[in-house]
Design a protein around this motif. Structure first.
Motif, short mmCIF file in Angstrom:
data_model
loop_
_atom_site.label_atom_id
_atom_site.label_comp_id
_atom_site.label_asym_id
_atom_site.label_seq_id
_atom_site.Cartn_x
_atom_site.Cartn_y
_atom_site.Cartn_z
N ASN A 1 85.86 -15.79 3.94
CA ASN A 1 86.26 -14.47 3.49
C ASN A 1 86.11 -14.36 1.97
N GLY A 2 85.45 -13.30 1.52
CA GLY A 2 85.25 -13.09 0.09
C GLY A 2 84.01 -13.74 -0.47
N VAL A 3 83.30 -14.51 0.35
CA VAL A 3 82.07 -15.16 -0.12
C VAL A 3 80.91 -14.17 0.00
N LYS A 4 80.29 -13.85 -1.11
CA LYS A 4 79.20 -12.89 -1.08
C LYS A 4 78.01 -13.47 -0.33
N PRO A 5 77.29 -12.63 0.41
CA PRO A 5 76.13 -13.13 1.18
C PRO A 5 74.96 -13.46 0.27
N ARG B 1 71.09 -17.16 12.40
CA ARG B 1 71.28 -18.55 11.96
C ARG B 1 72.47 -18.69 11.01
N TYR B 2 72.60 -17.77 10.07
CA TYR B 2 73.60 -17.90 9.01
C TYR B 2 74.76 -16.90 9.10
N GLY B 3 74.60 -15.87 9.91
CA GLY B 3 75.59 -14.82 9.95
C GLY B 3 75.12 -13.60 9.16
N SER B 4 75.69 -12.45 9.47
CA SER B 4 75.27 -11.21 8.83
C SER B 4 76.03 -10.98 7.54
N GLY C 1 80.05 -14.56 3.67
CA GLY C 1 78.88 -15.42 3.78
C GLY C 1 77.74 -14.65 4.41
N GLY C 2 76.84 -15.34 5.07
CA GLY C 2 75.75 -14.67 5.78
C GLY C 2 74.59 -14.29 4.89
N ILE C 3 73.65 -13.55 5.49
CA ILE C 3 72.42 -13.13 4.82
C ILE C 3 72.32 -11.62 4.88
N ALA C 4 71.92 -11.01 3.78
CA ALA C 4 71.53 -9.60 3.75
C ALA C 4 70.06 -9.54 3.34
N LEU C 5 69.26 -8.80 4.07
CA LEU C 5 67.84 -8.67 3.74
C LEU C 5 67.51 -7.19 3.58
#
Length: 515
Positions: free
Chosen positions: A72-76, A103-106, A248-252
């Motif tokens: 929680n709070g970790v920028k993607p 793979r990494y989360g959204s 966390g996760g990835i934003a594209l």
């Protein structure tokens, strides 16, 4: 059969399916006007060698991926892709987004052009709506003019001309967000933007004594799926908006302007781009231009090299030296004679196409279709419309694709196409063949050399497709992997390209030099 022209096909179908007298066409030019047959044959793109060069240049991004953590709070981690219609259509970037988020989360949907910037706009994972009361500006196309307000990284802006003008963003659960961001222009006489998300409302005053970019962020303790921006108390100009989830996760982000070339990117404002990159904080920038340059009436390698070097240097300067991955121009094909010599150098190779050696495979299917759809068999026009619907005949079989048009989401379904056995098909170069424009090879040569000299990663998209003329095989494949303009990809084709890009990046990460 040796020839499958429109004239013979029409006469054949009129006799077999309709039972009326054969129709004589005044000129065989109708074949070019109405479109040529598109035969889709079973085809699986062969695996090709990895095509990522200088992957070590992506080491800072690889390090972040290796140190990836959720919480929680970790920028993607944020991948920002800038390009033309291949990027705008999102068939490839959307498939890559799905792979990475699986793979990494959204990390949310990322950055978008504000509102609906053009007809046919695609934003996978979210739904965008826009009221009337807005004027659109763009770095290229019908919405470009030299006096539009400054444009940022999205390539578009949106200016309200009446109070109450609204844009809204709705996401699915996968792309839910807890951080919503809007960037616009603060300037004299500007109005107020009322931004809402999850029951929160914030009034942002864009009135200022001087023109400058201004970005605002709303956050929420819970994931949200809806946000609005409403113009009030005067005109506002928006340059981009974004949704992220800080878990966390990835934003594209896919920021593409249909029909654009790299040279048009320089029409964006340094000041606005710099402000947006600072708040959107990309960890990797993907530069994906080259197709429109390769289809230009004349491609000047020297001029393109100057633009390429300048824009790479500019992005490095404005982003704080974020790693850059350049995608080389993919393979594509045309029948237009002027594309044979639209760049210095030798003429391109001609491409073989599938030709039926026996019409029995198609006859049975067409007769079955006529019996199951009797209303469609009353007249040649009805039959031809049915064939166009089925995809047996393409509306534009490479006879000059208008690559300035929005790419769309797919191509005619292959589910109702005639079953074609490989034994009934031969591949040969026709009298009016498809070929890759000479400019595409020239574009790639410049891209490859400049990337190497500037120390940025280069992905040879053309090689990963299978080289020259692979676009024809992808376009003739069943199911189709490219649309019948032999330029743009279907969703399935985009998934294959995305998987190959992702695999090459994973392989590069595993190399000692990338650590």
């Amino acid at each position: 059969m040796k020839s499958f022209t429109f004239l013979k096909l029409t006469a054949f179908l009129t006799t077999v399916l309709v039972g009326v007298s054969p129709v004589a066409l005044a000129s065989s030019n109708a074949a070019t006007t109405m479109g040529t047959p598109v035969l889709e044959v079973p085809f699986t793109p062969p695996e090709t060698p990895a095509a990522l060069k200088d992957g070590a240049a992506l080491a800072p991004f690889f390090s972040k991926l290796e140190a990836y953590r959720r919480g929680n709070g970790v920028k993607p981690l944020h991948i920002l892709q800038i390009g033309d219609s291949h990027t705008a259509g999102d068939s490839i970037s959307g498939a890559w987004r799905f792979i990475l988020q699986d793979r990494y989360g959204s990390g949310g949907r990322g950055v978008l052009a504000p509102g609906i910037p053009y007809k046919g706009y695609i934003a996978h994972g979210v739904h965008v709506s826009m009221s009337d009361g807005w004027n659109i500006g763009s770095i290229f196309g019908s919405h470009y003019s030299s006096d539009i307000p400054p444009v940022g990284v999205s390539g578009f802006n949106l200016t309200s001309h009446k109070n109450g003008a609204q844009i809204s963003l709705d996401s699915g659960v996968q792309e839910s967000f807890d951080r919503f961001m809007v960037c616009g222009l603060a300037q004299p006489g500007a109005g107020v933007a009322v931004i809402s998300m999850g029951g929160q409302f914030q009034r942002v005053d864009f009135n200022s004594s001087w023109l400058h970019p201004q970005c605002v962020t709303l956050t929420s303790d819970m994931p949200q799926v809806h946000a609005d921006v409403v113009a009030a108390d005067g005109p506002i100009t928006l340059t981009s908006w974004a949704s992220f989830r800080d878990n966390g996760g990835i934003a594209l982000s896919n920021l593409g302007v249909v029909g654009s070339q790299l040279i048009h990117l320089q029409r964006s404002s340094d000041q606005v781009v710099s402000a947006e990159l600072k708040v959107y904080h990309p960890d990797l920038i993907v530069l994906a231009f080259g197709t429109n340059e390769g289809f230009a009436p004349f491609f000047d390698p020297t001029a393109f090299e100057a633009v390429l070097r300048a824009q790479v240097s500019r992005l490095r300067r404005l982003s704080g030296d974020v790693p850059i991955l350049m995608l080389g121009a993919p393979d594509a094909s045309s029948r237009r004679d002027e594309m044979l010599h639209n760049a210095p150098g030798s003429a391109p190779p001609m491409c073989a196409e599938p030709i039926l050696t026996d019409n029995s495979a198609i006859t049975a299917s067409l007769n079955a279709n006529a019996l199951s759809h009797p209303a469609q068999s009353k007249g040649v026009e009805g039959v031809m419309n049915a064939l166009h619907t089925q995809g047996v005949l393409g509306q534009n079989d490479g006879n000059g694709p208008d690559i300035s048009q929005p790419p769309g989401e797919g191509s005619p379904s292959s589910n109702n196409l005639p079953t074609i056995q490989s034994s009934n098909v031969i591949w040969k170069i026709t009298a009016h063949p498809l070929f890759p424009p000479a400019g595409l090879a020239a574009v790639r040569n410049v891209q490859r050399r400049v990337a190497n000299q500037l120390g940025i990663a280069f992905w040879d998209w053309h090689a990963r497709m299978g080289g020259d003329c692979s676009a024809v095989r992808w376009g003739k494949a069943s199911p189709s992997l490219m649309r019948h303009d032999y330029v743009h990809y279907t969703l399935l084709g985009g998934q294959i390209i995305a998987n190959r890009l992702d695999n090459d990046i994973k392989n590069a990460m595993a190399q000692p030099a990338a650590r």
